[in-house]
Design an enzyme around this catalytic site. Sequence first.
Site: not given
Length: 469
Positions: A450, A228-229
Amino acid sequence: MEPKRPQKKGIKFSIFWMYAVILLILGGIYFADNDNTVSKENVEYNKFEQYVMSGGVTKIVVYTGEDPSAAAFLNDSLAKVVFKKQFSPGQQPIVTTNIPSADSFQSKIDQWQQDGYFKGSVKYEKSSNISSMIWSIAPFVLLIAFWFFIMKRMSGKDGGSGGVFSVGKSKAKIFDKDGPIQVTFKDVAGLSEAKTEVEEIVEFLKNPKRYTDLGGKIPKGALLVGPPGTGKTLLAKAVAGEANVPFFSMSGSDFVEMFVGVGASRVRDLFRQAKEKAPCIVFIDEIDAVGRARGKNPNMGANDERENTLNQLLTEMDGFGSNSGVIILAATNRADILDKALLRAGRFDRQIYVDLPDLNDRVAIFNVHLRNIKTDESLDVETLARQTPGFSGADIANVCNEAALIAARHNKSSVQRQDFNDAVDRIIGGLEKRSKITTDEEKRSIAIHEAGHATVSWHLRYASPLIKV
């Protein structure tokens, strides 16, 4: 190129105007026949004769014609007895009656004059039954007009969205080179391979002889597949803007209706219109709405209506000639669920994969969306492209718009680099939760997690560049 002259907005005709004119005419006739200064009453002939013989009649008017009649003007004393009310000055109380013939009634008037019952004037006029005829015909005229109006609304021919009789008609919108879609291939950034394939399809229609002279056949269909997109519908808009042929656009859900047989009927009507306007392009967006693989046991919960629509689509795509000039474009992000018969050669001959943009494509897409944004001189488009790996064209457009909104929120005169960084963080991580309380232990575990991502990304040679931890 001369600028287009603004078109004058003409007055649009409506059937309600005709109703208004008919009502005004009938109202005028009604008020003309029913003057407030005249009080009429139709009586039997013997009563009419009694009123004349009483001496209260001042004038008699005889109406000749197919339906002869007579009217007697009464004086105040007789009018008060007949109508049982007092008349103001200027009003004319009248009684009317039907007579056998004007000649026999004239002899009766002569007898009344000889006997002294009547001393007024006698006037002869030709009777007019136009008003009575109109009043007798008017209900039928209004009924017929109302019936035509209802049938026109049901057939959907009055400029509306359609009616009962047009439920099986195609809902495809037709665009041409002078239409509202002004997107061209220049507006489609990146997608170089997909653009090459689609441009060749447009070239097939512009110059088909160049290919058919060598024995080649124009492909019947092309399927745009991708996440999509990524710009599948944008490519189709560019085809509509570039092609000098009619462009039919509709969605796969437009074939779906609650009535049985409507989807197949709309497919037939769509291809009938396409054949009439060939060469042309038919674009079906989100074709997975009707192209889903058919079940092995259609009677056990499968959608028979959707499968009938797909069967009709398969028949129509393989039904017209190879060089008829009708090319089908379709777009979907769920190619894995499409029916195998739809994807075979001869129907969708080409499958064009529209992938997520790479670094160079993201730079080009950013340049397209930054045209109308007031940016700061310090903004580096290539750095922005490196910060957005895995972003689709729609995501990049959203980044540019979000950055402009953030800059406007802080009353800035231009969009700066920090605004784009905040926009990227907003799209990747969502809203910043400043009110949320995080303990030191949670902060430490998040930092270690992280840091692991950052360390692995740093040591991988072909990973996306590390911008922020």
